[in-house]
Design a protein around this motif. Sequence first.
Motif, mmCIF file in Angstrom:
data_model
loop_
_atom_site.group_PDB
_atom_site.id
_atom_site.type_symbol
_atom_site.label_atom_id
_atom_site.label_comp_id
_atom_site.label_asym_id
_atom_site.label_seq_id
_atom_site.Cartn_x
_atom_site.Cartn_y
_atom_site.Cartn_z
ATOM 1 N N SER A 39 31.733 74.366 52.865
ATOM 2 C CA SER A 39 32.545 73.555 53.735
ATOM 3 C C SER A 39 33.318 72.673 52.585
ATOM 4 O O SER A 39 33.291 72.996 51.441
ATOM 5 C CB SER A 39 31.580 72.463 54.056
ATOM 6 N N ARG A 40 34.309 72.070 53.297
ATOM 7 C CA ARG A 40 35.391 71.179 52.707
ATOM 8 C C ARG A 40 35.461 69.744 53.109
ATOM 9 O O ARG A 40 35.430 69.657 54.253
ATOM 10 C CB ARG A 40 36.607 71.894 52.740
ATOM 11 N N LEU A 41 35.488 69.069 52.236
ATOM 12 C CA LEU A 41 35.687 67.587 52.440
ATOM 13 C C LEU A 41 37.138 67.000 51.927
ATOM 14 O O LEU A 41 37.370 67.194 50.917
ATOM 15 C CB LEU A 41 34.423 66.733 51.853
ATOM 16 N N ILE A 42 37.749 66.557 52.868
ATOM 17 C CA ILE A 42 38.889 65.717 52.482
ATOM 18 C C ILE A 42 38.747 64.395 52.958
ATOM 19 O O ILE A 42 38.264 63.987 54.028
ATOM 20 C CB ILE A 42 40.113 66.341 53.584
ATOM 21 N N TRP A 43 38.963 63.658 52.013
ATOM 22 C CA TRP A 43 38.485 61.909 52.319
ATOM 23 C C TRP A 43 39.867 61.011 52.067
ATOM 24 O O TRP A 43 40.859 61.486 51.277
ATOM 25 C CB TRP A 43 37.365 61.482 51.343
ATOM 26 N N CYS A 44 40.011 59.993 52.829
ATOM 27 C CA CYS A 44 41.000 59.109 52.776
ATOM 28 C C CYS A 44 40.414 57.640 52.576
ATOM 29 O O CYS A 44 39.676 57.207 53.723
ATOM 30 C CB CYS A 44 41.821 59.233 53.869
ATOM 31 N N PHE A 45 40.834 56.931 51.791
ATOM 32 C CA PHE A 45 40.373 55.560 51.829
ATOM 33 C C PHE A 45 41.797 54.505 51.824
ATOM 34 O O PHE A 45 42.259 54.208 50.706
ATOM 35 C CB PHE A 45 39.437 55.262 50.437
ATOM 36 N N PRO A 46 42.109 54.315 52.963
ATOM 37 C CA PRO A 46 43.279 53.239 53.185
ATOM 38 C C PRO A 46 42.784 52.129 52.919
ATOM 39 O O PRO A 46 41.683 51.416 52.969
ATOM 40 C CB PRO A 46 43.725 53.475 54.709
ATOM 41 N N VAL B 129 54.313 76.603 44.982
ATOM 42 C CA VAL B 129 53.831 77.909 44.841
ATOM 43 C C VAL B 129 52.887 77.936 46.328
ATOM 44 O O VAL B 129 52.533 76.972 46.919
ATOM 45 C CB VAL B 129 52.658 77.846 43.872
ATOM 46 N N PRO B 130 52.451 78.971 46.666
ATOM 47 C CA PRO B 130 51.440 79.169 47.985
ATOM 48 C C PRO B 130 50.276 78.887 47.686
ATOM 49 O O PRO B 130 49.701 79.039 46.505
ATOM 50 C CB PRO B 130 51.854 80.751 48.394
ATOM 51 N N HIS B 131 49.319 78.475 48.491
ATOM 52 C CA HIS B 131 48.005 78.043 48.516
ATOM 53 C C HIS B 131 47.159 78.610 49.372
ATOM 54 O O HIS B 131 47.314 78.709 50.696
ATOM 55 C CB HIS B 131 47.748 76.308 48.643
ATOM 56 N N GLY B 132 46.126 79.536 48.845
ATOM 57 C CA GLY B 132 45.034 80.055 49.550
ATOM 58 C C GLY B 132 43.973 79.292 49.899
ATOM 59 O O GLY B 132 43.295 78.680 49.334
ATOM 60 N N LYS B 133 43.635 79.252 51.377
ATOM 61 C CA LYS B 133 42.457 78.305 51.918
ATOM 62 C C LYS B 133 41.837 79.333 52.854
ATOM 63 O O LYS B 133 42.215 80.357 53.358
ATOM 64 C CB LYS B 133 43.100 77.299 52.308
ATOM 65 N N LYS B 134 40.469 78.829 52.960
ATOM 66 C CA LYS B 134 39.806 79.609 54.016
ATOM 67 C C LYS B 134 39.381 78.407 55.158
ATOM 68 O O LYS B 134 38.673 77.390 54.459
ATOM 69 C CB LYS B 134 38.480 80.282 53.396
ATOM 70 N N VAL B 135 39.404 78.405 56.274
ATOM 71 C CA VAL B 135 39.059 77.620 57.311
ATOM 72 C C VAL B 135 38.584 78.345 58.380
ATOM 73 O O VAL B 135 39.018 79.229 59.040
ATOM 74 C CB VAL B 135 40.346 76.667 57.754
ATOM 75 N N LEU B 136 37.291 77.967 59.179
ATOM 76 C CA LEU B 136 36.790 78.466 60.272
ATOM 77 C C LEU B 136 36.634 79.993 59.849
ATOM 78 O O LEU B 136 36.699 80.823 60.865
ATOM 79 C CB LEU B 136 37.397 78.132 61.351
ATOM 80 N N CYS C 26 36.019 66.865 57.717
ATOM 81 C CA CYS C 26 34.655 67.607 57.295
ATOM 82 C C CYS C 26 35.299 69.065 57.989
ATOM 83 O O CYS C 26 35.101 69.577 58.841
ATOM 84 C CB CYS C 26 33.351 67.304 57.838
ATOM 85 N N VAL C 27 35.638 69.989 56.922
ATOM 86 C CA VAL C 27 36.137 71.256 57.461
ATOM 87 C C VAL C 27 35.272 72.540 57.370
ATOM 88 O O VAL C 27 34.541 72.605 56.261
ATOM 89 C CB VAL C 27 37.273 71.609 56.497
ATOM 90 N N GLY D 110 26.906 73.973 54.289
ATOM 91 C CA GLY D 110 27.858 73.925 55.481
ATOM 92 C C GLY D 110 28.224 72.739 55.757
ATOM 93 O O GLY D 110 27.784 71.835 55.764
ATOM 94 N N TYR D 111 28.993 72.994 56.807
ATOM 95 C CA TYR D 111 29.915 72.076 57.586
ATOM 96 C C TYR D 111 28.787 70.917 58.366
ATOM 97 O O TYR D 111 28.803 69.893 58.292
ATOM 98 C CB TYR D 111 30.780 72.423 58.694
ATOM 99 N N GLU D 112 27.862 71.578 58.947
ATOM 100 C CA GLU D 112 26.926 70.701 59.773
ATOM 101 C C GLU D 112 26.195 69.716 58.665
ATOM 102 O O GLU D 112 26.044 68.576 58.730
ATOM 103 C CB GLU D 112 25.828 71.459 60.501
ATOM 104 N N VAL D 113 25.582 70.165 57.798
ATOM 105 C CA VAL D 113 24.937 69.481 56.685
ATOM 106 C C VAL D 113 25.664 68.423 56.068
ATOM 107 O O VAL D 113 25.482 67.130 55.745
ATOM 108 C CB VAL D 113 24.306 70.393 55.507
ATOM 109 N N LEU D 114 27.028 68.843 55.840
ATOM 110 C CA LEU D 114 28.217 67.947 55.140
ATOM 111 C C LEU D 114 28.129 66.660 56.427
ATOM 112 O O LEU D 114 28.067 65.486 55.742
ATOM 113 C CB LEU D 114 29.418 68.553 55.095
ATOM 114 N N ILE D 115 28.525 66.968 57.329
ATOM 115 C CA ILE D 115 28.577 65.777 58.405
ATOM 116 C C ILE D 115 27.323 64.969 58.439
ATOM 117 O O ILE D 115 27.390 63.522 58.551
ATOM 118 C CB ILE D 115 29.080 66.202 59.665
ATOM 119 N N GLU D 116 26.174 65.408 58.500
ATOM 120 C CA GLU D 116 24.906 64.825 58.603
ATOM 121 C C GLU D 116 24.785 64.006 57.557
ATOM 122 O O GLU D 116 24.290 62.732 57.523
ATOM 123 C CB GLU D 116 23.747 66.043 58.686
#
Length: 553
Positions: free
Chosen positions: A364-371, A111-118, A356-357, A248-254
Motif C-alpha cells: 500500500s501507499r500512504l500520502i499524508w497531509c498536515f495543513p 523525469v517520468p515517474h513509475g507507480k503502481k495503483v490498484l 491510503c492507496v 495491504g491497504y486494509e491494514v493501513l486504514i485500520e
Amino acid sequence: MEALRASSAPSLSNIPKALHKSTFFKHKLMNFQSSSFIPSWSFSSTYHKITSTPFKVFTISSPTSSSSTVSTENTPPPPEPELETEIKDEKFDWFSEWYPIMPLCDLDKRVPHGKKVLGLDIVVWWDKNENAWKVFDDACPHRLAPLSDGRIDKSGRLQCAYHGWCFNGSGHCKLIPQAAPDGPPVHTFKKACVGVYPSSVQHDVVWFWPNKDPEYKDIVKKKTPPYIQELDDPSLTKWFGNRDFPYGYEVLIENLLDPAHVPYAHYGIIQAPPPEVKIDREGGKPIELGVKQLDINGFIGKAEWGGGNFIAPYIYHAFLDPTADLVKESASSSGNNALFFGQKLEKPKVLFTFFCVPVSPGNSRLIWCFPNYFGGWIEKFVPKWMFHIGIDLLVQDSDLYLLHVEERKIMDAGPANWQNACFVPTTSDAFVFGFRRWMNKYTGGQVNWGGKFSETLPPTPPREQLMDRYWSHVVNCRSCNSAYKSLNAVEIILQVISIVSIGIAAATKQSVMSAATRTTVVSMGVVCFVASRWLAHFIYTNFHYHDHNHALH
C-alpha cells in the motif's frame, strides 16, 4: 461536549460472533484526550462524497467481565431502532473512482515517474506542451518496455529509452526512429499508441481514473476527485509526505483508524497525555468511539475529542472538536482560542488527512497531509526532511513489522473471517469495526484487483529489507532525496580531507613542517575521518534502515 444520542441499527448481519454479547447504540461519550500527534485544533469540513442522510451511530461496548476495559455497569438500554436507509445489494466499484498518485511537491517535471495503483502499472509525467500532468500505461506498445525508465525529449514528448519511440500527451506515437521516412506512416497506427488514463490535479495531488476507455476521457466533468474544503484554504500551509508499505491497504486504514495503539506501538515517540488512573507504564485507557452514517460512501466517526471520517475507498482524516477538552495550552488571557507552540490560533479549523492507496496485495501507499497555520515560518528554519526522519518515519517504523505479520495472520484465517479471527470487545475498535463492516457490506470483504492477482501475499523479506526507508520513501520524497544526496557528498568530502591530511603529514619532511603543524594536520584528518564514519551511520539509520525493538523502549 453535549452527549450524542440516537438509536441502533436494526439490521447488523455482519456483527462478528466474537461480539455476540455486545450492543450497538448511540452512547454517551466518555472524556478522551487525544494523543499528542493530533494537532491541537479542530475543523469543520465540507466533503464531496459523504451525503446528508439520516444516520445511525454504533459503538462497541464490552461484554460484562472483570477484565473488561470498558464498564457496562451504567450502559443504557438500546433505544428504539431507526429505519434502514441503505439500498439493498449496493456494491462498490473499485474502478469507478479517482485515485491519488503522488503530491506535486514530490514529482519532478524533468523525469517520468513509475507507480503502481490498484494493481495497474502507470507512468506520471509532465507534458509541457499542454502544461498538464499525464498518466499513461507504463508499457511502450513496441516491446512493452517501461516508459517510466524513459525520458522527456527536447520537444516535450515522452520517449521510450529502449528504442526511442516518442509519444505526445494524447498517447499518440509521434516518432518511430526505425521506420523508413519514405515508408508507410506506421507511427499513426492505433497499435502504436500508448494507453492514456484520465488525470487531474486537486489539493496539490495528482489523481487518475483507472479506466482507459474513451468514454471516460472527460470523466472529470462529471465526477471530480473527493473534495475537502480545508485543503484548498490558501491561509494554510500543507505538509505532504508519502511512503510505500509492505502491508495491504486494509491494514493501513485500520491502523490509522485505531487511536488505542498509539501509546503502545509508538511508546517513546509519541507522548500521549496521562490518564486520570494509570494502569500501566504506557498509559492506555478506555476510548469511546462511535460510527454514524455508514453507507457506500464511507462513514463518519465520532468521539468526544472530535472524530474521523472515512471517505471510501481511501481517505481518512481526523479532526478535533473545539469544545472538547483537548491536549493544548490553556486559553490565553486575551481570549479562548486554542494555543499551539505558544501561538494563539484565531482559526482553529485544521485537520490531518491520509490518502491510503491500494497498490497490490500486501502493498500500500500512504500520502499524508498536515495543513496548519504556522508551518510557513517553521519551514523557513527547519527543512521538511527533518520532520520526516525525526517523527514521521519513526512512527511508521515502530508498528510496520507488527502490521506486516498481522496481515498474514488475517490472510491465513481468510479475509472474510476477520470477524471470527479478531476479538474486538471495546469501543476503541469502533472505527476499525466500521471499516470492516463497510468492506464486508459493499466490497465483499476485499479489494477488486481486476483479476490480476491471486489471493496469496508476497513472501516476507528479511527485516532490513522489510523496513527499508530508501526505496519506500527517500527516493520518492524530494526533500529527503536532496538531503540524502547532500549528506553523502559531505561524507565523501570528509573522507577526502582525512586521506589528504594524513597523506600530507606523512609525505612532508620534518624539516619542512613543524611538529605542531604536523600534529594539527593529522588531528584534522582524524577528526574528519571520525566525522565521516558518524555521518555514514547517521545516513544509514535515518535514510536506509532504522530498526525498532519494542522490548527495549
